[in-house]
Design an enzyme around this catalytic site. Structure first.
Site, PDB file in Angstrom:
ATOM      1  N   ILE A 156       0.847  -1.202   0.000  1.00  0.00           N
ATOM      2  CA  ILE A 156       0.000   0.000   0.000  1.00  0.00           C
ATOM      3  C   ILE A 156       0.877   1.245   0.000  1.00  0.00           C
ATOM      4  CG2 ILE A 156      -1.658   1.316   1.389  1.00  0.00           C
ATOM      5  CD1 ILE A 156      -2.734  -1.447   2.376  1.00  0.00           C
ATOM      6  N   ASP A 260      -9.266   6.375   9.046  1.00  0.00           N
ATOM      7  CA  ASP A 260     -10.141   5.369   8.437  1.00  0.00           C
ATOM      8  C   ASP A 260     -10.311   4.196   9.394  1.00  0.00           C
ATOM      9  OD1 ASP A 260     -11.646   4.333   6.170  1.00  0.00           O
ATOM     10  OD2 ASP A 260     -10.049   2.830   5.992  1.00  0.00           O
ATOM     11  N   GLU A 265     -13.355   0.908  16.985  1.00  0.00           N
ATOM     12  CA  GLU A 265     -14.262   0.979  15.833  1.00  0.00           C
ATOM     13  C   GLU A 265     -15.307  -0.126  15.812  1.00  0.00           C
ATOM     14  OE1 GLU A 265     -11.186   0.651  12.727  1.00  0.00           O
ATOM     15  OE2 GLU A 265     -12.138  -1.224  12.088  1.00  0.00           O
TER      16      GLU A 265
HETATM   17  P1  NAI Z   1       2.432  -5.293   3.486  1.00  0.00           P
HETATM   18  O1  NAI Z   1       2.574  -6.575   4.226  1.00  0.00           O
HETATM   19  O2  NAI Z   1       2.612  -5.287   1.998  1.00  0.00           O
HETATM   20  O3  NAI Z   1       3.474  -4.231   4.088  1.00  0.00           O
HETATM   21  C1  NAI Z   1       3.607  -3.955   5.442  1.00  0.00           C
HETATM   22  C2  NAI Z   1       4.961  -3.292   5.656  1.00  0.00           C
HETATM   23  O4  NAI Z   1       5.016  -2.839   7.008  1.00  0.00           O
HETATM   24  C3  NAI Z   1       6.133  -4.236   5.432  1.00  0.00           C
HETATM   25  O5  NAI Z   1       7.117  -3.612   4.620  1.00  0.00           O
HETATM   26  C4  NAI Z   1       6.654  -4.487   6.849  1.00  0.00           C
HETATM   27  O6  NAI Z   1       8.052  -4.716   6.894  1.00  0.00           O
HETATM   28  C5  NAI Z   1       6.286  -3.180   7.524  1.00  0.00           C
HETATM   29  N1  NAI Z   1       6.193  -3.263   8.984  1.00  0.00           N
HETATM   30  C6  NAI Z   1       5.814  -4.298   9.764  1.00  0.00           C
HETATM   31  N2  NAI Z   1       5.855  -3.950  11.062  1.00  0.00           N
HETATM   32  C7  NAI Z   1       6.258  -2.658  11.093  1.00  0.00           C
HETATM   33  C8  NAI Z   1       6.510  -1.737  12.138  1.00  0.00           C
HETATM   34  N3  NAI Z   1       6.347  -2.074  13.415  1.00  0.00           N
HETATM   35  N4  NAI Z   1       6.928  -0.496  11.795  1.00  0.00           N
HETATM   36  C9  NAI Z   1       7.108  -0.160  10.498  1.00  0.00           C
HETATM   37  N5  NAI Z   1       6.887  -0.983   9.469  1.00  0.00           N
HETATM   38  C10 NAI Z   1       6.479  -2.219   9.772  1.00  0.00           C
HETATM   39  O7  NAI Z   1       1.031  -4.702   3.914  1.00  0.00           O
HETATM   40  P2  NAI Z   1       0.068  -3.727   3.110  1.00  0.00           P
HETATM   41  O8  NAI Z   1      -0.757  -4.513   2.143  1.00  0.00           O
HETATM   42  O9  NAI Z   1       0.831  -2.570   2.599  1.00  0.00           O
HETATM   43  O10 NAI Z   1      -0.932  -3.272   4.282  1.00  0.00           O
HETATM   44  C11 NAI Z   1      -0.475  -2.541   5.418  1.00  0.00           C
HETATM   45  C12 NAI Z   1      -1.572  -2.523   6.470  1.00  0.00           C
HETATM   46  O11 NAI Z   1      -2.671  -1.737   6.012  1.00  0.00           O
HETATM   47  C13 NAI Z   1      -2.211  -3.897   6.776  1.00  0.00           C
HETATM   48  O12 NAI Z   1      -1.450  -4.626   7.711  1.00  0.00           O
HETATM   49  C14 NAI Z   1      -3.556  -3.529   7.341  1.00  0.00           C
HETATM   50  O13 NAI Z   1      -3.465  -3.381   8.747  1.00  0.00           O
HETATM   51  C15 NAI Z   1      -3.835  -2.151   6.692  1.00  0.00           C
HETATM   52  N6  NAI Z   1      -4.943  -2.236   5.732  1.00  0.00           N
HETATM   53  C16 NAI Z   1      -6.005  -1.384   5.883  1.00  0.00           C
HETATM   54  C17 NAI Z   1      -7.066  -1.399   4.995  1.00  0.00           C
HETATM   55  C18 NAI Z   1      -8.208  -0.433   5.108  1.00  0.00           C
HETATM   56  O14 NAI Z   1      -9.242  -0.626   4.433  1.00  0.00           O
HETATM   57  N7  NAI Z   1      -8.115   0.616   5.907  1.00  0.00           N
HETATM   58  C19 NAI Z   1      -7.112  -2.386   3.911  1.00  0.00           C
HETATM   59  C20 NAI Z   1      -5.925  -3.198   3.807  1.00  0.00           C
HETATM   60  C21 NAI Z   1      -4.900  -3.128   4.703  1.00  0.00           C
END
Ligand code: NAI
Length: 331
Positions: A156, A260, A265
């Site tokens: 993302i 969001d 929530e």
């Molecule tokens: P992803 O798995 O592709 O990337 C997550 C990144 O965060 C990775 O590079 C990882 O190394 C890093 N990370 C892990 N722990 C961390 C920390 N403590 N500090 C900094 N970086 C850290 O995940 P993606 O697809 O980018 O999604 C990210 C988050 O967005 C999801 O885990 C979910 O919680 C949230 N999300 C929210 C949605 C919404 O509708 N509001 C929909 C989809 C996801």
């Protein structure tokens, strides 16, 4: 015909899944209520249950599911912080998720929040419809040349960074696993959190929620930020201490917040509460601030993302029922 019992469904879930299920032919049983210890027995003989972000799959719930013969929890989302993975393992339940359905959907929603807060188009819309064409209170700032701090640089965040670079912004990033090759190619710089906090005009949280980063945004981190900073959270609610955010907003240290997701929530999001009183005082207070924008965990909500969610979820279930490798298993 294999059965999948869904919890926490709305008409848009039911419609999308029914359409995509024409290619799979499962029996889909839908419950409107979120999964929790009170209704975990209502699996209706299914081996697979399908849940979303605000369902609860803690140890107690998982033990009840296991007793009902459930063998698979299929998350129709990316995050899995609501599932006790150790308890699932102990009870012989496998867990699958939808790791990516449209990172663009979430990244674009982040930008929608930023631009609404910045240019106050929500207020302008209401004003002009009432015949009020005054500009007082609507002044924004150029995105060009400002600094964005992005926490997490996964799928993302990378879409988001591409858009922010398009505005001509400087981008700082923090990730527990920095990818320097990506940083070079994207023209961004990895920094420690303290530098990200102190240098950024806009901070966006795009990392998962883990026990280590609960309340990452708190009184201490807020005090390190630029005065008037904009904070956007589309990650998970508990990344921010709501009490501390409110304190920051009240003092002016935080200039804008786009949320969001929200710590509490579960009691509100995805439900129509317009005829009742909001008894969550923190939420009510946030909603009363003109420099706060709350959306109901809708960043994922595009046609493309919903279609991909349904396809991947049913594909995950198909692999499970056919005893094939579960490529989207969470371990
Ligand atoms: P992803 O798995 O592709 O990337 C997550 C990144 O965060 C990775 O590079 C990882 O190394 C890093 N990370 C892990 N722990 C961390 C920390 N403590 N500090 C900094 N970086 C850290 O995940 P993606 O697809 O980018 O999604 C990210 C988050 O967005 C999801 O885990 C979910 O919680 C949230 N999300 C929210 C949605 C919404 O509708 N509001 C929909 C989809 C996801």
């Amino acid at each position: 015909m294999e059965k999948i019992t869904f919890f926490g469904t709305h008409s848009y879930d039911r419609n999308t899944f029914a359409e995509i299920n024409k290619n799979y032919g499962f029996e889909l049983v839908n419950h409107r209520s979120f999964l929790d210890a009170k209704n975990a027995e209502m699996t209706m003989g299914a081996k697979a249950v399908c849940i979303f972000v605000n369902d609860t799959a803690d140890r107690k719930v998982i033990e009840i599911l296991a007793k009902q013969g459930v063998k698979l929890i299929a998350l129709r989302c990316a995050g899995f912080n609501n599932v006790d993975l150790a308890a699932a393992k102990d009870n012989g339940i496998r867990v699958v998720r939808v790791p990516a359905y449209s990172p663009h959907a979430i990244a674009e929603h982040v930008v929608a929040l930023i631009m609404t807060l910045n240019r106050r188009t929500n207020r302008a819309y209401v004003r002009t419809r009432d015949g009020n064409f005054s500009l007082n209170g609507l002044m924004g700032f150029d995105m060009y040349g400002k600094t964005a701090g992005v926490v997490g640089t996964g799928r993302i965040a990378r879409c988001l960074i591409g858009i922010l670079k398009g505005f001509g912004m400087n981008v700082l990033a923090y990730d527990i696993f920095p990818d320097e090759a990506y940083a070079k190619q994207a023209g961004i710089r990895y920094v420690e959190l303290d530098e990200l906090f102190s240098e950024s005009d806009i901070i966006s949280l795009n990392c998962p929620l883990t026990p280590q980063n609960r309340h990452l945004i708190n009184r201490d981190s807020i005090s390190k930020m630029k005065r008037g900073v904009m904070i956007i959270n589309t990650g998970r609610g508990p990344l921010i201490s709501t009490e501390d955010l409110i304190e920051g907003l009240r003092s002016g240290q935080v200039g804008y917040a786009g949320l969001d997701v929200y710590e509490e929530e579960r009691n509100y999001f995805y439900q129509d509460k317009s005829s009742s009183v909001i008894t969550d005082d923190n939420l009510a207070r946030l909603l009363s601030y003109s420099n706060v924008m709350v959306t109901s965990h809708q960043a994922f909500f595009t046609q493309e993302a919903m279609g991909n969610i349904a396809t991947t979820t049913l594909e995950n279930c198909k692999s499970f029922f056919e005893g094939k490798e579960l490529i989207n298993e969470v371990k």
